[in-house]
Design a protein around this motif. Structure first.
Motif, PDB file in Angstrom:
ATOM      1  N   LYS A 138       0.841  -1.200   0.000  1.00 11.83           N
ATOM      2  CA  LYS A 138       0.000   0.000   0.000  1.00 11.83           C
ATOM      3  C   LYS A 138       0.878   1.253   0.000  1.00 11.83           C
ATOM      4  O   LYS A 138       0.402   2.353  -0.241  1.00 11.83           O
ATOM      5  CB  LYS A 138      -0.893  -0.030   1.234  1.00 11.83           C
ATOM      6  N   SER A 139       2.152   1.088   0.322  1.00  6.95           N
ATOM      7  CA  SER A 139       3.101   2.208   0.348  1.00  6.95           C
ATOM      8  C   SER A 139       4.230   1.924  -0.643  1.00  6.95           C
ATOM      9  O   SER A 139       4.390   0.805  -1.119  1.00  6.95           O
ATOM     10  CB  SER A 139       3.664   2.403   1.756  1.00  6.95           C
ATOM     11  N   ASP A 140       5.005   2.949  -0.936  1.00 12.56           N
ATOM     12  CA  ASP A 140       6.140   2.790  -1.857  1.00 12.56           C
ATOM     13  C   ASP A 140       7.163   1.833  -1.255  1.00 12.56           C
ATOM     14  O   ASP A 140       7.340   1.751  -0.047  1.00 12.56           O
ATOM     15  CB  ASP A 140       6.795   4.144  -2.125  1.00 12.56           C
ATOM     16  N   TRP A 141       7.841   1.110  -2.122  1.00 17.48           N
ATOM     17  CA  TRP A 141       8.821   0.122  -1.679  1.00 17.48           C
ATOM     18  C   TRP A 141      10.067   0.116  -2.561  1.00 17.48           C
ATOM     19  O   TRP A 141      11.071  -0.498  -2.225  1.00 17.48           O
ATOM     20  CB  TRP A 141       8.198  -1.284  -1.715  1.00 17.48           C
ATOM     21  N   ASN A 142      10.025   0.794  -3.686  1.00 19.68           N
ATOM     22  CA  ASN A 142      11.087   0.710  -4.695  1.00 19.68           C
ATOM     23  C   ASN A 142      12.214   1.720  -4.431  1.00 19.68           C
ATOM     24  O   ASN A 142      12.417   2.649  -5.187  1.00 19.68           O
ATOM     25  CB  ASN A 142      10.507   0.879  -6.099  1.00 19.68           C
ATOM     26  N   TYR A 143      12.946   1.477  -3.365  1.00 22.26           N
ATOM     27  CA  TYR A 143      14.022   2.376  -2.943  1.00 22.26           C
ATOM     28  C   TYR A 143      15.389   1.737  -3.137  1.00 22.26           C
ATOM     29  O   TYR A 143      15.547   0.528  -3.052  1.00 22.26           O
ATOM     30  CB  TYR A 143      13.874   2.732  -1.466  1.00 22.26           C
ATOM     31  N   GLY A 144      16.368   2.606  -3.359  1.00 24.79           N
ATOM     32  CA  GLY A 144      17.761   2.194  -3.363  1.00 24.79           C
ATOM     33  C   GLY A 144      18.487   2.908  -2.233  1.00 24.79           C
ATOM     34  O   GLY A 144      18.106   4.005  -1.830  1.00 24.79           O
ATOM     35  N   LEU A 145      19.518   2.275  -1.716  1.00 25.51           N
ATOM     36  CA  LEU A 145      20.324   2.886  -0.652  1.00 25.51           C
ATOM     37  C   LEU A 145      21.440   3.719  -1.274  1.00 25.51           C
ATOM     38  O   LEU A 145      22.179   3.229  -2.134  1.00 25.51           O
ATOM     39  CB  LEU A 145      20.946   1.807   0.240  1.00 25.51           C
ATOM     40  N   PRO A 146      21.587   4.972  -0.845  1.00 32.13           N
ATOM     41  CA  PRO A 146      22.672   5.806  -1.381  1.00 32.13           C
ATOM     42  C   PRO A 146      24.044   5.258  -1.007  1.00 32.13           C
ATOM     43  O   PRO A 146      24.234   4.719   0.082  1.00 32.13           O
ATOM     44  CB  PRO A 146      22.440   7.156  -0.699  1.00 32.13           C
ATOM     45  N   LYS A 147      24.974   5.393  -1.927  1.00 28.31           N
ATOM     46  CA  LYS A 147      26.343   4.920  -1.683  1.00 28.31           C
ATOM     47  C   LYS A 147      26.915   5.535  -0.407  1.00 28.31           C
ATOM     48  O   LYS A 147      27.650   4.874   0.321  1.00 28.31           O
ATOM     49  CB  LYS A 147      27.228   5.232  -2.881  1.00 28.31           C
ATOM     50  N   ALA A 148      26.553   6.766  -0.093  1.00 29.25           N
ATOM     51  CA  ALA A 148      27.034   7.429   1.126  1.00 29.25           C
ATOM     52  C   ALA A 148      26.623   6.646   2.379  1.00 29.25           C
ATOM     53  O   ALA A 148      27.367   6.604   3.360  1.00 29.25           O
ATOM     54  CB  ALA A 148      26.506   8.851   1.203  1.00 29.25           C
ATOM     55  N   ARG A 189      16.675   6.667  -1.935  1.00 26.21           N
ATOM     56  CA  ARG A 189      16.195   7.329  -3.147  1.00 26.21           C
ATOM     57  C   ARG A 189      15.337   6.345  -3.926  1.00 26.21           C
ATOM     58  O   ARG A 189      15.629   5.152  -3.962  1.00 26.21           O
ATOM     59  CB  ARG A 189      17.373   7.803  -3.996  1.00 26.21           C
ATOM     60  N   LYS A 190      14.283   6.855  -4.531  1.00 22.79           N
ATOM     61  CA  LYS A 190      13.325   5.999  -5.227  1.00 22.79           C
ATOM     62  C   LYS A 190      13.808   5.664  -6.636  1.00 22.79           C
ATOM     63  O   LYS A 190      14.366   6.506  -7.336  1.00 22.79           O
ATOM     64  CB  LYS A 190      11.967   6.680  -5.289  1.00 22.79           C
ATOM     65  N   ILE A 191      13.550   4.421  -7.034  1.00 20.59           N
ATOM     66  CA  ILE A 191      13.856   3.936  -8.374  1.00 20.59           C
ATOM     67  C   ILE A 191      12.520   3.764  -9.096  1.00 20.59           C
ATOM     68  O   ILE A 191      11.826   2.760  -8.916  1.00 20.59           O
ATOM     69  CB  ILE A 191      14.629   2.598  -8.318  1.00 20.59           C
ATOM     70  N   PRO A 192      12.085   4.762  -9.904  1.00 15.31           N
ATOM     71  CA  PRO A 192      10.726   4.746 -10.462  1.00 15.31           C
ATOM     72  C   PRO A 192      10.418   3.564 -11.385  1.00 15.31           C
ATOM     73  O   PRO A 192       9.281   3.125 -11.462  1.00 15.31           O
ATOM     74  CB  PRO A 192      10.610   6.076 -11.207  1.00 15.31           C
ATOM     75  N   ASN A 193      11.413   3.037 -12.089  1.00 19.44           N
ATOM     76  CA  ASN A 193      11.153   1.937 -13.026  1.00 19.44           C
ATOM     77  C   ASN A 193      11.224   0.552 -12.383  1.00 19.44           C
ATOM     78  O   ASN A 193      11.043  -0.445 -13.070  1.00 19.44           O
ATOM     79  CB  ASN A 193      12.110   2.013 -14.222  1.00 19.44           C
ATOM     80  N   TRP A 194      11.491   0.489 -11.098  1.00 22.23           N
ATOM     81  CA  TRP A 194      11.490  -0.794 -10.389  1.00 22.23           C
ATOM     82  C   TRP A 194      10.044  -1.056  -9.977  1.00 22.23           C
ATOM     83  O   TRP A 194       9.523  -0.417  -9.076  1.00 22.23           O
ATOM     84  CB  TRP A 194      12.431  -0.735  -9.194  1.00 22.23           C
ATOM     85  N   ASP A 219      15.943  12.326  -7.689  1.00 17.93           N
ATOM     86  CA  ASP A 219      16.875  13.161  -6.928  1.00 17.93           C
ATOM     87  C   ASP A 219      16.464  13.293  -5.470  1.00 17.93           C
ATOM     88  O   ASP A 219      17.313  13.440  -4.592  1.00 17.93           O
ATOM     89  CB  ASP A 219      16.972  14.558  -7.546  1.00 17.93           C
ATOM     90  N   ARG A 220      15.174  13.255  -5.217  1.00 14.81           N
ATOM     91  CA  ARG A 220      14.645  13.445  -3.856  1.00 14.81           C
ATOM     92  C   ARG A 220      15.128  12.333  -2.914  1.00 14.81           C
ATOM     93  O   ARG A 220      15.207  11.176  -3.286  1.00 14.81           O
ATOM     94  CB  ARG A 220      13.121  13.455  -3.901  1.00 14.81           C
ATOM     95  N   ILE A 221      15.463  12.746  -1.702  1.00 16.18           N
ATOM     96  CA  ILE A 221      15.861  11.804  -0.652  1.00 16.18           C
ATOM     97  C   ILE A 221      14.650  11.542   0.237  1.00 16.18           C
ATOM     98  O   ILE A 221      13.987  12.477   0.678  1.00 16.18           O
ATOM     99  CB  ILE A 221      17.017  12.386   0.203  1.00 16.18           C
ATOM    100  N   TYR A 222      14.369  10.278   0.489  1.00 18.51           N
ATOM    101  CA  TYR A 222      13.227   9.874   1.310  1.00 18.51           C
ATOM    102  C   TYR A 222      13.705   9.296   2.643  1.00 18.51           C
ATOM    103  O   TYR A 222      14.780   8.688   2.712  1.00 18.51           O
ATOM    104  CB  TYR A 222      12.411   8.789   0.598  1.00 18.51           C
ATOM    105  N   ASP A 223      12.895   9.476   3.671  1.00 15.28           N
ATOM    106  CA  ASP A 223      13.128   8.803   4.952  1.00 15.28           C
ATOM    107  C   ASP A 223      12.453   7.443   4.871  1.00 15.28           C
ATOM    108  O   ASP A 223      11.277   7.349   4.486  1.00 15.28           O
ATOM    109  CB  ASP A 223      12.501   9.599   6.106  1.00 15.28           C
TER     110      ASP A 223
END
Length: 191
Positions: free
Chosen positions: A92-102, A138-143, A167-171
């Motif tokens: 029901k919520s977004d799940w397609n995130y990647g972890l920033p290299k930092a 950060r979200k990966i829209p095509n995943w 580009d947006r950073i999500y918590d």
């Protein structure tokens, strides 16, 4: 006593006084004359870290636990004549995130561990997770889900996902794997 490998340095106290420390990944012995009511305490400090999984993805771990993304669930009641009634659980919520290299460079500094005070009847689920890890992603829209499965995106040998990334950073919030029903555990690494 076995000191787990995930613990950098265990602290052993006897009757409230520091007896010794011990590096992880070994077995230690304490030989001494014991007295009635001696209290030996082992402390295993836990740090947030990551490990490399399939397709150069990363998992977030703390101590002996692997963590999964906390995903809101939508339950739909369904029925198959031959098998009966069941529930389909979908995100029901977004799940397609990647972890920033930092984040990977210093996971402990780039995350916040929240320990919850759970008293009474403890239920091992997402709503009652005893610990959470907050971090950025950060979200990966095509995943996207394909046939109900979130197949891991392809990542280069260098370990960085090359597709489109917002580009947006999500918590995001991570919970112990065992508290989740829907799971994103292996995260692509993004810039």
């Amino acid at each position: 006593m076995r000191i787990p490998a995930w613990c950098k340095e265990a602290i052993i106290t006897l009757n409230g006084n520091k007896l010794r420390t011990a590096k992880g990944g070994q077995i230690i012995k304490i030989q001494r004359k014991w007295s009635n009511h001696d209290k030996l305490t082992l402390q295993f400090p836990m740090e947030v870290n990551t490990s490399n999984w399939a397709r150069n993805s990363r998992t977030v771990e703390r101590g002996p636990l692997v963590y999964a993304l906390k995903i809101e669930e939508e339950w739909t009641k369904k029925e198959i004549k031959e098998e009966g009634t069941f529930y389909e659980i979908t995100p029901k919520s977004d799940w397609n995130y990647g972890l920033p290299k930092a984040f990977l460079n210093n996971p402990s500094q780039n995350s916040e561990v929240i320990l919850k005070d759970l008293t009474g009847n403890f239920v091992w689920n997402a709503a009652n997770s005893p610990v959470e890890i907050k971090t950025k992603a950060r979200k990966i829209p095509n995943w996207k889900l394909v046939e109900g499965v979130a197949r891991q995106p392809v990542t280069t040998r260098e370990g960085i996902y090359q597709g489109e990334v917002e580009d947006r950073i999500y918590d995001i919030t991570l919970i112990p794997y065992g508290c989740s029903r829907l799971r994103i555990v292996a995260f692509p690494v993004v810039k």
